[in-house]
Design a protein around this motif. Structure first.
Motif, PDB file in Angstrom:
ATOM      1  N   LEU A 142     -66.126 -47.206 -29.610  1.00  0.00           N
ATOM      2  CA  LEU A 142     -67.387 -47.058 -30.345  1.00  0.00           C
ATOM      3  C   LEU A 142     -67.117 -47.124 -31.854  1.00  0.00           C
ATOM      4  CD1 LEU A 142     -70.436 -46.288 -30.329  1.00  0.00           C
ATOM      5  CD2 LEU A 142     -69.715 -43.889 -30.234  1.00  0.00           C
ATOM      6  N   HIS A 143     -67.896 -47.962 -32.542  1.00  0.00           N
ATOM      7  CA  HIS A 143     -67.812 -48.029 -34.010  1.00  0.00           C
ATOM      8  C   HIS A 143     -69.069 -47.390 -34.595  1.00  0.00           C
ATOM      9  CE1 HIS A 143     -64.418 -50.928 -34.578  1.00  0.00           C
ATOM     10  NE2 HIS A 143     -64.714 -51.208 -33.313  1.00  0.00           N
ATOM     11  N   ILE A 144     -68.889 -46.615 -35.666  1.00  0.00           N
ATOM     12  CA  ILE A 144     -70.037 -45.989 -36.343  1.00  0.00           C
ATOM     13  C   ILE A 144     -69.946 -46.294 -37.835  1.00  0.00           C
ATOM     14  CG2 ILE A 144     -71.236 -43.827 -36.869  1.00  0.00           C
ATOM     15  CD1 ILE A 144     -71.122 -43.904 -33.962  1.00  0.00           C
ATOM     16  N   ASN A 145     -71.057 -46.807 -38.403  1.00  0.00           N
ATOM     17  CA  ASN A 145     -71.138 -46.906 -39.862  1.00  0.00           C
ATOM     18  C   ASN A 145     -72.566 -46.598 -40.274  1.00  0.00           C
ATOM     19  OD1 ASN A 145     -72.447 -49.365 -39.201  1.00  0.00           O
ATOM     20  ND2 ASN A 145     -71.814 -50.240 -41.160  1.00  0.00           N
ATOM     21  N   SER A 146     -72.961 -46.967 -41.518  1.00  0.00           N
ATOM     22  CA  SER A 146     -74.280 -46.522 -41.968  1.00  0.00           C
ATOM     23  C   SER A 146     -75.245 -47.666 -42.247  1.00  0.00           C
ATOM     24  CB  SER A 146     -74.131 -45.655 -43.225  1.00  0.00           C
ATOM     25  OG  SER A 146     -73.610 -46.436 -44.269  1.00  0.00           O
ATOM     26  N   THR A 147     -74.844 -48.896 -41.976  1.00  0.00           N
ATOM     27  CA  THR A 147     -75.808 -49.984 -42.169  1.00  0.00           C
ATOM     28  C   THR A 147     -75.502 -51.144 -41.228  1.00  0.00           C
ATOM     29  OG1 THR A 147     -76.753 -51.553 -43.760  1.00  0.00           O
ATOM     30  CG2 THR A 147     -74.479 -50.915 -44.138  1.00  0.00           C
ATOM     31  N   LYS A 148     -76.576 -51.756 -40.733  1.00  0.00           N
ATOM     32  CA  LYS A 148     -76.401 -52.911 -39.835  1.00  0.00           C
ATOM     33  C   LYS A 148     -76.363 -54.216 -40.620  1.00  0.00           C
ATOM     34  CE  LYS A 148     -76.638 -51.758 -35.285  1.00  0.00           C
ATOM     35  NZ  LYS A 148     -75.740 -52.185 -34.234  1.00  0.00           N
TER      36      LYS A 148
END
Lengths: 224, 427
Positions: B44-50
């Motif tokens: 799973l990858h998590i960041n703050s913008t698509k």
């Protein structure tokens, strides 16, 4: 003479920062005394499998740093000439590098420094080795295989092999020796390839050339 | 959505097959072999913008590639209100060296937002085998995930070589418990007790931003912006951010203009997590005045073909950053066979090799003199452009990036020894 099959392996390398760095030649020597042995492996060989500048002008990262940032051509040349393959193990190699630096420090009027941002960063690496599932029994079959070998396989069998095999050889030569004298000419050709100042791409071409040349001479009826 | 399949000569081609045309079959075979032991793993990858910014661009392609290799890869973003983004922007700037304290109320918004996002993503975060957390925005998620099953890795995309210490100390409390962290170059790596992996980012040669474009499409785009072929075009593509030094670029342009007629293009897309962009853009417009040869283009985050056309239609790419994480716009320019003049900072140091792929500079004056030199020597520009393309092909494409991510996952999964030997599965 029947020999066992040659299993083609592949590998991938990942770099790990140690957080240790040196800003001058004395700090470099001091760090080298205690640094993780994996750092010496990485700074002498690992760069071949990692992003790097195209022209391998220097044989190891210590020599490159000394030239580009310390601007000390004398120590750079002395470090660059070190052939890591002639040392029994990493600790022998470590002693040689330290001795060269100590000699330079002893004869130098001042200790050369680099500005902030140009420090030598000690990096080590982890290598993941995997079996490709491809194996060969006939050396002639390598004519087809080598051009398509991954650079990881070239690295594993031609560079990494030197710390695993007696006499610091490449894996191809060690395997070919299992046929007795039959492929002596091919072994000599492979042993004569200098893995220095080169990229893995170029190394693959050189190995391929040696195999091609050897089997062409044999098919032409010339002494191989 | 994730599998991008195109029709070519009547056959359906997978994404990996398409990459094989660029990098060679052996590189793709290598990836398949490396991914074999990881099949079915939940990553799973998590960041703050698509959208907008290099991280989103990389993940947009990395996730489908991992899926095609048989990995159960997923990507989620965290969302927040204005005060959350204000806090993370300040944090970003401070980590890059700005001496700017963050108020307790903003930090409280940062922590609260992460808790809210954790509650929304709890199940996925707890069940994943490997979680990659990108940049500071979602860093506290680990702190809330007490029932985690997998290994967590913090991926830092920014230049933290000289962070403002109070802000780094605050963030470090969240980072120190990760199983590993990833840094773009060794200069950025901060001392932590877990392994500090080094993985430079990459560009995607098959994306709209980097694929070959027809000449007509390039000239149509340039015409639409009023850029003509009468004089050379020098371009900087980047967010309107002070660390990218757009004002310094205009100062360079004015120094060049005294000797050679040129056109300057400053093109910026906004990232949705950057609240300062509008203010900087206004400052740049004011500084540029009414000079008809300065083109300031505000491009939407999805204007990938437009940026591609702009880079291909330019003679020289400039990226005069004062601080830079890696500088993917540099990589893009090099890939298009253009010499790049870049600030002597961060990842630009890895990519711009003096006299080989371009020049590194420290001042507007330095940039001006290098542009003038290159325009005077078109043969040198051509040679550098050729080197530049090959350099990216060898080192900075997404296939290399993927290989290193897979190696890291193998390393985290199968032990931390210096040498890890994977056995073939028994048949």
């Amino acid at each position: 003479m029947v020999n066992q099959a040659f299993n083609i392996m592949d590998c991938a390398l990942i770099a790990i920062a140690t957080g240790e760095k040196a800003q001058n030649l004395r700090e470099l020597r001091d760090q080298l005394k205690y640094i993780h042995p994996g750092c010496l492996y990485y700074h002498f060989w690992g760069g071949l499998l990692n992003p790097h500048f195209d022209d391998p002008e220097f044989q190891n990262d210590f020599a490159m740093w000394a030239s580009r940032y310390l601007h000390d051509s004398k120590i750079s040349e002395q470090l660059s000439i070190i052939d890591p393959n002639v040392f029994k193990d990493i600790e022998d190699l470590r002693r040689e590098v330290i001795e060269i630096i100590e000699e330079r420090l002893y004869t130098s009027d001042h200790v050369p420094w680099v500005k902030t941002g140009q420090e030598f960063h000690f990096i080590r690496s982890q290598i993941v080795i995997f079996d490709t599932g491809v194996s060969q029994r006939d050396p002639k079959d390598f004519l087809k295989i080598i051009p398509n070998m991954s650079l990881g396989s070239i690295y594993y069998h031609f560079i990494d092999s030197r710390r695993r095999t007696p006499g610091n050889k490449n894996d191809f030569s060690v395997w070919l020796a299992g046929f007795g004298d039959k492929y002596q000419g091919l072994i000599e050709g492979l042993d004569n390839i200098d893995p220095s100042f080169t990229t893995l791409n170029e190394l693959r071409q050189e190995i391929n050339f040696v195999f091609h040349n050897y089997f062409k001479r044999r098919s032409d009826g010339k002494s191989a | 959505m994730f599998f991008i399949i195109t029709l070519k000569e009547g056959l359906m081609e997978s994404l990996l097959e398409q990459y094989a045309h660029v990098v060679g079959n052996e590189v793709i075979d290598h990836l398949r072999q490396l991914a074999n032991p990881l099949k079915g793993m939940k990553i799973l990858h998590i960041n703050s913008t698509k959208e907008g910014g290099g991280v989103a661009e990389i993940l947009n392609r990395l996730i489908p590639l991992k899926i095609e290799l048989g990995i159960n890869a997923d990507w989620e973003i965290i969302t927040g209100e204005k005060d959350f983004y204000q806090c993370t922007k300040k944090m970003h700037n401070s980590l890059q060296g700005d001496r700017d304290d963050i108020s307790p109320s903003l930090l409280s918004a940062y922590e609260r937002t992460n808790l809210q996002n954790f509650e929304r993503l709890k199940k996925k975060l707890e069940e994943a085998d490997i979680v990659f957390i990108h940049d500071p925005q979602p860093a506290p998620l680990l702190n809330f995930c007490k029932e985690r099953k997998g290994k967590w890795v913090w991926r830092c995309h920014i230049d933290v070589s000289h962070p403002y210490r109070p802000v780094w100390k605050y963030l470090r409390e969240y980072i120190k418990d990760y199983d590993a962290s990833i840094w773009s170059i060794s200069d950025f790596a901060q001392p932590l007790s877990h392994p500090l992996y080094l993985i430079p980012p990459s560009i995607d040669p098959l994306s709209d931003k980097n694929i070959e474009l027809p000449k007509k499409e390039i000239s149509d785009f340039l015409d639409s912006w009023g850029i003509n072929s009468d004089s050379p075009v020098v371009t900087q593509v980047s967010r309107f951010d002070r660390f990218k030094d757009p004002i310094g670029v205009i100062q360079s342009y004015r120094l060049i203009k005294n000797y050679v007629p040129i056109q300057l293009v400053l093109a910026g897309g906004g990232a949705s997590d950057d609240p300062e962009g509008k203010q900087v853009l206004q400052e740049v417009k004011t500084f540029a005045g009414n000079d008809p040869d300065i083109h300031i283009l505000e491009l939407p985050p999805d204007a990938h073909r437009a940026i591609n056309a702009l880079q291909r239609g330019s003679d020289i790419i400039i990226q005069k950053s004062l601080k830079e994480g890696f500088g993917l716009t540099v990589t893009e320019g090099l890939w298009k066979g253009k010499p790049v003049i870049g600030g002597d900072t961060g990842g630009i140091k890895l990519q711009v090799i003096d006299h080989y792929t371009g020049f590194r500079v420290s001042t507007p004056e330095g940039a001006a003199i290098r542009v003038r030199y290159l325009l005077k020597h078109p043969g040198t520009m051509k040679r550098m452009g050729k080197n530049a393309h090959q350099f990216v092909l060898d080192n900075y494409l997404i296939t290399r990036h993927l290989r290193e991510y897979l190696t890291l996952v193998v390393s985290l999964t199968f032990g931390s020894k210096e040498s890890i030997e994977l056995k073939l599965p028994a048949h």
